[in-house]
Design a protein around this motif. Structure first.
Motif, PDB file in Angstrom:
ATOM      1  N   PRO A 268       0.896  -1.119   0.077  1.00  0.00           N
ATOM      2  CA  PRO A 268      -0.055   0.058  -0.080  1.00  0.00           C
ATOM      3  C   PRO A 268       1.004   1.240   0.037  1.00  0.00           C
ATOM      4  CG  PRO A 268      -0.026  -0.949   2.294  1.00  0.00           C
ATOM      5  CD  PRO A 268       0.735  -1.965   1.195  1.00  0.00           C
ATOM      6  N   SER A 269       1.927   1.125   0.078  1.00  0.00           N
ATOM      7  CA  SER A 269       2.984   2.255   0.146  1.00  0.00           C
ATOM      8  C   SER A 269       2.918   2.810  -1.078  1.00  0.00           C
ATOM      9  CB  SER A 269       4.443   2.188   1.034  1.00  0.00           C
ATOM     10  OG  SER A 269       4.147   1.744   2.112  1.00  0.00           O
ATOM     11  N   ALA A 270       2.480   4.074  -1.591  1.00  0.00           N
ATOM     12  CA  ALA A 270       2.085   4.403  -2.960  1.00  0.00           C
ATOM     13  C   ALA A 270       1.817   5.967  -2.774  1.00  0.00           C
ATOM     14  CB  ALA A 270       1.490   3.481  -3.771  1.00  0.00           C
ATOM     15  N   GLY A 271       2.293   6.666  -3.831  1.00  0.00           N
ATOM     16  CA  GLY A 271       1.585   8.056  -3.970  1.00  0.00           C
ATOM     17  C   GLY A 271       1.472   8.576  -5.128  1.00  0.00           C
ATOM     18  N   TRP A 272       0.503   9.484  -5.360  1.00  0.00           N
ATOM     19  CA  TRP A 272       0.418  10.247  -6.748  1.00  0.00           C
ATOM     20  C   TRP A 272       0.582  11.956  -6.921  1.00  0.00           C
ATOM     21  CZ3 TRP A 272      -2.089   6.397  -4.153  1.00  0.00           C
ATOM     22  CH2 TRP A 272      -2.033   5.298  -4.588  1.00  0.00           C
ATOM     23  N   VAL A 273       0.536  12.402  -7.778  1.00  0.00           N
ATOM     24  CA  VAL A 273       0.363  13.660  -7.962  1.00  0.00           C
ATOM     25  C   VAL A 273      -0.265  14.149  -9.015  1.00  0.00           C
ATOM     26  CG1 VAL A 273       2.499  14.672  -6.839  1.00  0.00           C
ATOM     27  CG2 VAL A 273       2.422  14.155  -8.994  1.00  0.00           C
ATOM     28  N   GLU A 274      -1.125  15.502  -9.405  1.00  0.00           N
ATOM     29  CA  GLU A 274      -1.951  15.731 -10.336  1.00  0.00           C
ATOM     30  C   GLU A 274      -1.752  17.319 -10.567  1.00  0.00           C
ATOM     31  OE1 GLU A 274      -5.849  14.416 -10.456  1.00  0.00           O
ATOM     32  OE2 GLU A 274      -6.524  15.972  -9.210  1.00  0.00           O
ATOM     33  N   GLN A 275      -1.892  17.750 -11.544  1.00  0.00           N
ATOM     34  CA  GLN A 275      -1.679  19.220 -11.589  1.00  0.00           C
ATOM     35  C   GLN A 275      -3.204  19.868 -11.904  1.00  0.00           C
ATOM     36  OE1 GLN A 275       1.148  21.385 -11.219  1.00  0.00           O
ATOM     37  NE2 GLN A 275      -0.695  23.115 -11.076  1.00  0.00           N
ATOM     38  N   TYR A 281      -1.982  18.787  -6.546  1.00  0.00           N
ATOM     39  CA  TYR A 281      -2.438  17.865  -5.426  1.00  0.00           C
ATOM     40  C   TYR A 281      -1.716  16.540  -5.163  1.00  0.00           C
ATOM     41  CZ  TYR A 281      -6.274  21.025  -5.487  1.00  0.00           C
ATOM     42  OH  TYR A 281      -7.117  22.140  -5.222  1.00  0.00           O
ATOM     43  N   ALA A 282      -1.262  16.486  -4.116  1.00  0.00           N
ATOM     44  CA  ALA A 282      -0.527  15.036  -3.846  1.00  0.00           C
ATOM     45  C   ALA A 282      -1.244  13.967  -3.119  1.00  0.00           C
ATOM     46  CB  ALA A 282       0.879  15.452  -3.268  1.00  0.00           C
ATOM     47  N   ALA A 283      -0.825  12.678  -3.194  1.00  0.00           N
ATOM     48  CA  ALA A 283      -1.572  11.921  -2.419  1.00  0.00           C
ATOM     49  C   ALA A 283      -0.753  10.712  -1.916  1.00  0.00           C
ATOM     50  CB  ALA A 283      -3.146  11.413  -2.906  1.00  0.00           C
ATOM     51  N   PRO A 513      -5.324  11.226 -15.977  1.00  0.00           N
ATOM     52  CA  PRO A 513      -6.525  11.878 -15.830  1.00  0.00           C
ATOM     53  C   PRO A 513      -7.625  10.871 -15.897  1.00  0.00           C
ATOM     54  CG  PRO A 513      -5.659  12.018 -18.218  1.00  0.00           C
ATOM     55  CD  PRO A 513      -4.692  11.555 -17.187  1.00  0.00           C
ATOM     56  N   GLY A 514      -8.834  11.510 -15.321  1.00  0.00           N
ATOM     57  CA  GLY A 514      -9.992  10.700 -15.200  1.00  0.00           C
ATOM     58  C   GLY A 514     -10.885  10.693 -16.270  1.00  0.00           C
ATOM     59  N   THR A 515     -11.963  10.069 -16.073  1.00  0.00           N
ATOM     60  CA  THR A 515     -13.052   9.994 -17.081  1.00  0.00           C
ATOM     61  C   THR A 515     -13.751  11.398 -17.472  1.00  0.00           C
ATOM     62  OG1 THR A 515     -13.556   7.654 -16.621  1.00  0.00           O
ATOM     63  CG2 THR A 515     -14.822   8.645 -17.915  1.00  0.00           C
ATOM     64  N   THR A 516     -14.110  11.637 -18.667  1.00  0.00           N
ATOM     65  CA  THR A 516     -14.859  12.873 -19.091  1.00  0.00           C
ATOM     66  C   THR A 516     -16.311  12.583 -19.128  1.00  0.00           C
ATOM     67  OG1 THR A 516     -13.050  13.967 -19.894  1.00  0.00           O
ATOM     68  CG2 THR A 516     -15.057  14.824 -20.519  1.00  0.00           C
ATOM     69  N   VAL A 517     -17.332  13.221 -18.329  1.00  0.00           N
ATOM     70  CA  VAL A 517     -18.352  12.979 -18.533  1.00  0.00           C
ATOM     71  C   VAL A 517     -19.432  14.049 -18.733  1.00  0.00           C
ATOM     72  CG1 VAL A 517     -18.369  10.760 -16.994  1.00  0.00           C
ATOM     73  CG2 VAL A 517     -18.823  12.807 -16.012  1.00  0.00           C
ATOM     74  N   ALA A 518     -20.721  13.987 -19.327  1.00  0.00           N
ATOM     75  CA  ALA A 518     -21.413  14.857 -19.548  1.00  0.00           C
ATOM     76  C   ALA A 518     -21.977  15.657 -18.178  1.00  0.00           C
ATOM     77  CB  ALA A 518     -22.645  14.539 -20.487  1.00  0.00           C
ATOM     78  N   GLY A 519     -22.100  16.900 -18.013  1.00  0.00           N
ATOM     79  CA  GLY A 519     -22.751  17.465 -16.831  1.00  0.00           C
ATOM     80  C   GLY A 519     -21.676  17.479 -15.375  1.00  0.00           C
ATOM     81  N   ALA A 520     -20.460  17.536 -15.912  1.00  0.00           N
ATOM     82  CA  ALA A 520     -19.337  17.733 -15.086  1.00  0.00           C
ATOM     83  C   ALA A 520     -19.532  19.015 -14.229  1.00  0.00           C
ATOM     84  CB  ALA A 520     -18.060  17.315 -15.233  1.00  0.00           C
ATOM     85  N   THR A 521     -19.255  19.193 -13.101  1.00  0.00           N
ATOM     86  CA  THR A 521     -19.389  20.482 -12.563  1.00  0.00           C
ATOM     87  C   THR A 521     -18.032  21.051 -12.096  1.00  0.00           C
ATOM     88  OG1 THR A 521     -19.794  19.616 -10.319  1.00  0.00           O
ATOM     89  CG2 THR A 521     -21.612  20.178 -11.374  1.00  0.00           C
ATOM     90  N   GLY A 525      -9.161  17.276 -11.474  1.00  0.00           N
ATOM     91  CA  GLY A 525      -9.013  15.840 -11.424  1.00  0.00           C
ATOM     92  C   GLY A 525      -9.371  15.100 -10.122  1.00  0.00           C
ATOM     93  N   PRO A 526      -9.011  13.815 -10.216  1.00  0.00           N
ATOM     94  CA  PRO A 526      -9.673  12.676  -9.140  1.00  0.00           C
ATOM     95  C   PRO A 526      -8.979  13.287  -7.644  1.00  0.00           C
ATOM     96  CG  PRO A 526      -8.961  11.553 -11.366  1.00  0.00           C
ATOM     97  CD  PRO A 526      -8.702  13.143 -11.520  1.00  0.00           C
ATOM     98  N   LEU A 527      -7.670  13.700  -7.854  1.00  0.00           N
ATOM     99  CA  LEU A 527      -6.981  13.803  -6.556  1.00  0.00           C
ATOM    100  C   LEU A 527      -7.644  14.983  -5.865  1.00  0.00           C
ATOM    101  CD1 LEU A 527      -3.227  12.931  -7.062  1.00  0.00           C
ATOM    102  CD2 LEU A 527      -5.251  11.506  -5.898  1.00  0.00           C
ATOM    103  N   ALA A 528      -7.911  16.169  -6.659  1.00  0.00           N
ATOM    104  CA  ALA A 528      -8.608  17.445  -6.383  1.00  0.00           C
ATOM    105  C   ALA A 528      -9.743  17.076  -5.859  1.00  0.00           C
ATOM    106  CB  ALA A 528      -8.364  18.492  -7.385  1.00  0.00           C
ATOM    107  N   ARG A 529     -10.732  16.379  -6.584  1.00  0.00           N
ATOM    108  CA  ARG A 529     -12.072  16.308  -6.166  1.00  0.00           C
ATOM    109  C   ARG A 529     -11.965  15.336  -4.695  1.00  0.00           C
ATOM    110  NH1 ARG A 529     -12.749  14.566 -11.781  1.00  0.00           N
ATOM    111  NH2 ARG A 529     -12.997  12.391 -11.265  1.00  0.00           N
ATOM    112  N   ARG A 530     -11.080  14.257  -4.491  1.00  0.00           N
ATOM    113  CA  ARG A 530     -10.956  13.920  -3.201  1.00  0.00           C
ATOM    114  C   ARG A 530     -10.457  14.589  -2.179  1.00  0.00           C
ATOM    115  NH1 ARG A 530     -13.209  11.034  -0.507  1.00  0.00           N
ATOM    116  NH2 ARG A 530     -14.050  10.501  -2.769  1.00  0.00           N
ATOM    117  N   TRP A 531      -9.566  15.477  -2.441  1.00  0.00           N
ATOM    118  CA  TRP A 531      -9.092  16.430  -1.433  1.00  0.00           C
ATOM    119  C   TRP A 531     -10.475  17.210  -1.057  1.00  0.00           C
ATOM    120  CZ3 TRP A 531      -9.461  21.790  -1.102  1.00  0.00           C
ATOM    121  CH2 TRP A 531      -8.436  22.384  -0.084  1.00  0.00           C
ATOM    122  N   ALA A 532     -11.164  17.829  -1.903  1.00  0.00           N
ATOM    123  CA  ALA A 532     -12.285  18.804  -1.820  1.00  0.00           C
ATOM    124  C   ALA A 532     -13.155  17.930  -0.998  1.00  0.00           C
ATOM    125  CB  ALA A 532     -12.658  19.143  -3.114  1.00  0.00           C
TER     126      ALA A 532
END
Length: 863
Positions: A268-275, A281-283, A513-521, A525-532
């Motif tokens: 489980p020791s792992a990490g990611w970043v996104e701009q 954002y880092a996780a 990057p994550g999936t693009t869907v209609a009606g996104a608000t 990216g996924p890390l920013a949404r998780r942080w939020a």
């Protein structure tokens, strides 16, 4: 007499059938369990099936849900669906698919979204709104579903997979289970469309108690794609159609129990970043250290839940787990038990004997707030074994925090309240584990005892060269041995780096990057949404003001207690607006004992005070009532003028129907619907003081099945305690006006009778005492009457009431009189009852005594 009874039964059958047709406007399945979405939906009820597409990247889970609403009726409808999502779901996209059109949603303040939605309903255009009721309970409302047509709602949410003891686990909740609703009925119009009324302790109970029936839910098809290499994919809850990664799937035909999927992956020791647009954002994943060796004796206060929702699959886990838990203790340890049973401090062996004896008896409802408030842990840690199915979440959390000791939670059952149980553990410094029958219960028990016996060192993360700020969770929660958590932070620039967590050094990589869907608000990216989302939880639980929470949710496009997703079309689908609204029924969780659950989680009403009662009660001190968190839905009241929709087929509890406005064909009838019968309710609030959303919530709804005898007996059918035009319920009295006819037998002569009566009564629970005056016209010429003291008992069987009277008869002589009556309250209009009555009198005139016997049939109206 037999002939009269037969006539009476025939009359009631004809009136009941006619009343049902008038109330619903469509055919309705009869019987104890009308067919619903999972088993041949009755006309007028929407069918719902769902498709869930999941992409797993390490601990990050991105999910797209497609809900398909099908209207089989002859009239356009609005559908309301109360459903669960994972406890940490970050919902950031919604769209409507209606025919060839796709309508994209926007994120707005909750009251603004409701106003836009109500305007769309009035205009008859396609629209949908998504509200959050709990972190893991949401309400989807869809308008203008055309007759014989379908509408699809597409949602996107992000969640997390959990790591424990070398295995990853993903939970997909399938159903919102029945809940214990404590408190006193508020008497105000309800704020939601569920089967329970709002109370002082659960002010939004009607938002989290959907109508329920066995196998009532529609099917859910799940497809899971693993973006990274995994092995050993299994499910202890569902049979996987394909268990070979990267793609697995299954179908739950009735959506009636949570889905759990497990797999093995690398360390489980792992990490990611996104701009992101303004920052990176880092996780990183942080794993808890191994449990420390025990030192000294341990004291444990066990809160054991033996409510009706725990019987069945939950007990299959709870009993062996408790035995294993006591077996993991030593003779030097001390245990006390509270909750559905009470056992004073003693050795584990002696305490287990008491628990085993308790299991031979029927349990009682668990009022978790009061149990926690009355607990005296004396510094010892607490272990809660429960499914957490209560409606007063805020009270539970407040009572738990006041104790000042860690509360370790063991969640059990086919559909536990995962968000509440997780928050209870996190807010008190405890740990949480959700346990299934196939799990290693002995190992989990040993881990729980280790949590009790020692406090692990705090978790730390060294972010190296990333210059991290705004770390979430702000205070890292306590983890059980072998568990792990995802920690996120804002960074100035997304770049690969080395990070150290709990002494381990590892590299972090850029997240795809994550999936693009209609009606996104949001474009985040996924890390920013998780942080939020984690930051949102901290603001809500930390008591931040509404403006701060709303501002954060709008910035990141998140559904929250104060923000909603709303999508509104432009083309008129229903000329004149949508006037018919239907509740989507859900399944009783499989593995629950349905009849026990129905009896215990259904409300009974005390007519003097509107208290919500259960079949049994806890003998606990009444704690200080925690102030409930302010709900956005409770402040609406500014907008007027929209036409109410006709709501079909559910009981209502607290308030009366208001007069129809705007020429609408339906009448909003006020308050929380039950899952059976066709009641009505009233409100002392004026119509022009209600917002459109509140008027919507006051309407009766299509029912999946008769939910509860106690609701029928004392809510809608208790002799007019709840009536159509004004409520006597809550004021403790009832007035009834009757009109009937029959035969008088006196001196071997039969004469025709027309009778009117007025009865005034005061009530307590199911008993009413009062007085009655009657005027009779015998043979069309002779006036008679009586004055009686009366006694009535409600709820002999559903909808039936027994009445007795004793007093004086006058007219052709005078003398003592008595009466016996049976009143059957009519489901479509419970303030109306048909009666069969016998009156007897011993009359004296000019020194001559004679007996008089009268049999009559009639109808009464409650006032």
């Amino acid at each position: 007499m037999v002939r009269s009874l037969a006539t009476f039964a025939l009359m009631l059958g004809l009136v009941g059938l006619a009343g049902t047709a008038r109330a619903s406007g469509t055919g309705r399945a009869m019987g104890l369990y009308p067919t619903t979405a999972g088993s041949g939906t009755a006309p007028g009820l929407p069918m719902l099936d769902s498709k869930v597409e999941v992409i797993v990247r390490g601990p990050l889970v991105e999910t797209v849900v497609t809900q398909r609403f099908a209207n089989r009726g002859e009239q356009a409808i609005e559908a309301t669906y109360i459903f669960p999502l994972p406890l940490d779901a970050a919902v950031t996209a919604m769209s409507i698919r209606a025919g060839t059109r796709t309508i994209k949603a926007s994120i707005e303040k909750r009251e603004d979204a409701q106003r836009r939605y109500e305007a769309a309903v009035t205009a008859g255009v396609a629209a949908a709104v998504l509200d959050q009721e709990r972190p893991d309970v949401f309400t989807q409302t869809v308008a203008a579903i055309p007759a014989k047509g379908t509408v699809e709602i597409v949602l996107r949410y992000d969640a997390l997979a959990r790591y424990a003891d070398g295995t990853w686990e993903l939970v997909l909740p399938m159903v919102v289970a029945p809940r214990f609703v404590p408190g006193t009925v508020s008497g105000r119009p309800t704020t939601g469309t569920g089967r329970a009324p709002d109370t002082d302790r659960a002010p939004d109970a009607s938002r989290v108690t959907p109508g329920t029936g066995p196998s009532a839910g529609g099917p859910t098809q799940v497809a899971i794609h693993f973006a990274e290499s995994v092995t050993g994919v299994t499910s202890p809850t569902h049979e996987l159609a394909d268990d070979k990664a990267p793609d697995v799937g299954f179908t739950d035909p009735a959506s009636d129990h949570d889905a759990v999927i497990r797999w093995k992956a690398s360390s489980p020791s792992a990490g990611w970043v996104e701009q992101g647009a303004r920052s990176g954002y880092a996780a990183v994943i942080v794993e808890a250290p191994a449990a420390a060796a025990r030192k000294g004796a341990t004291r444990m206060l066990l809160i054991l839940d033996r409510a009706a929702t725990m019987r069945g699959d939950a007990t299959v886990v709870a009993q062996p787990f408790v035995r294993a838990l006591f077996g993991a203790l030593t003779s030097a340890d001390k245990v006390a038990v509270i909750g559905s049973d009470t056992i004073s401090w003693r050795s584990p062996v002696e305490a287990l004997k008491g628990v085993e004896q308790a299991w031979t008896r029927a349990g009682a409802p668990l009022d978790l707030t009061r149990v926690l408030a009355a607990a005296r842990p004396e510094g010892s840690a607490i272990v809660v074994v429960s499914d957490g199915l209560v409606a007063d979440d805020a009270g539970v959390l407040a009572s738990g925090k006041k104790l000042g000791v860690p509360i370790h939670v063991i969640g059990v059952g086919p559909a536990p309240a995962r968000a509440l149980l997780t928050q209870l553990a996190a807010s008190t410094g405890g740990t949480v584990r959700f346990v299934l029958p196939a799990d290693d219960l002995a190992a989990i028990a040993r881990g729980t005892v280790a949590d009790l016996a020692s406090t692990p060192p705090p978790l730390t993360v060294n972010w190296g060269t990333l210059a991290a700020s705004d770390v979430v969770p702000g205070i890292l929660p306590r983890l059980g041995a072998g568990q792990a958590i995802l920690v996120l932070a804002r960074v100035k620039r997304a770049q690969t780096a080395n990070v150290r967590a709990r002494g381990e050094l590892f590299a972090i990589e850029t997240l795809a990057p994550g999936t693009t869907v209609a009606g996104a608000t949001t474009a985040a990216g996924p890390l920013a949404r998780r942080w939020a989302r984690i930051r949102l939880d901290e603001l809500v639980l930390g008591g931040a003001d509404e403006a701060t929470i709303t501002r954060h949710a709008l910035e990141f496009g998140l559904v929250s207690p104060y923000t909603s997703l709303v999508a509104v079309g432009t083309d008129v689908v229903v000329a004149g607006g949508t006037k018919r609204s239907v509740a989507v029924p859900v399944s009783v969780p499989s593995g629950m004992h349905w009849n026990d659950v129905k009896r215990e989680t259904s409300v009974d009403f005390n007519s003097a005070g509107g208290e919500v009662l259960k079949s049994t009660k806890l003998d606990q001190a009444d704690p200080d009532k925690p102030k409930p968190a302010k709900k956005n839905g409770e402040k609406k009241g500014e907008k007027t003028g929209e036409k109410p929709r006709e709501k079909v087929g559910k009981d209502t509890f607290a308030a009366p129907p208001v007069a129809p406005v705007g020429g609408a064909t339906g009448i909003d009838t006020g308050a929380a619907p039950s899952a059976d019968g066709d009641g009505a309710a009233d409100s002392d609030e004026e119509e022009d003081a209600m917002s459109p959303r509140k008027r919507k919530s006051m309407a009766t709804m299509d029912a999946p099945e008769p939910m509860s005898e106690s609701v029928q007996l004392t809510g809608a059918s208790a002799g007019g305690l709840t009536r159509g035009r004004s409520s006597v319920f809550g004021r403790g009295f009832r007035a009834s006006l009757g009109l009937g006819g029959g035969l008088v037998l006196q001196d071997q002569t039969r004469r025709a009778l027309i009778a009117t009566n007025l009865r005034l009564e005061v009530g307590r629970g199911r008993t009413l005492i009062g007085a009655e005056g009657a005027l009779w016209l015998v043979d069309g010429l002779h006036g008679q009457g009586h004055i009686l003291a009366t006694f009535a008992r409600l709820g002999l069987v559903p909808w039936l009431e027994l009445g007795l009277g004793l007093g004086v008869h006058f007219g052709e002589g005078a003398g003592p009189a008595g009466a016996v009556s049976l009143r059957l309250h009519l489901p479509p209009a419970p303030w109306v009852s048909a009666y069969l009555r016998w009156d007897g009198a011993l009359l004296s005139q000019d020194g001559v005594r004679s007996g008089q016997n009268t049999t009559s049939l009639g109808v009464e109206w409650g006032f």
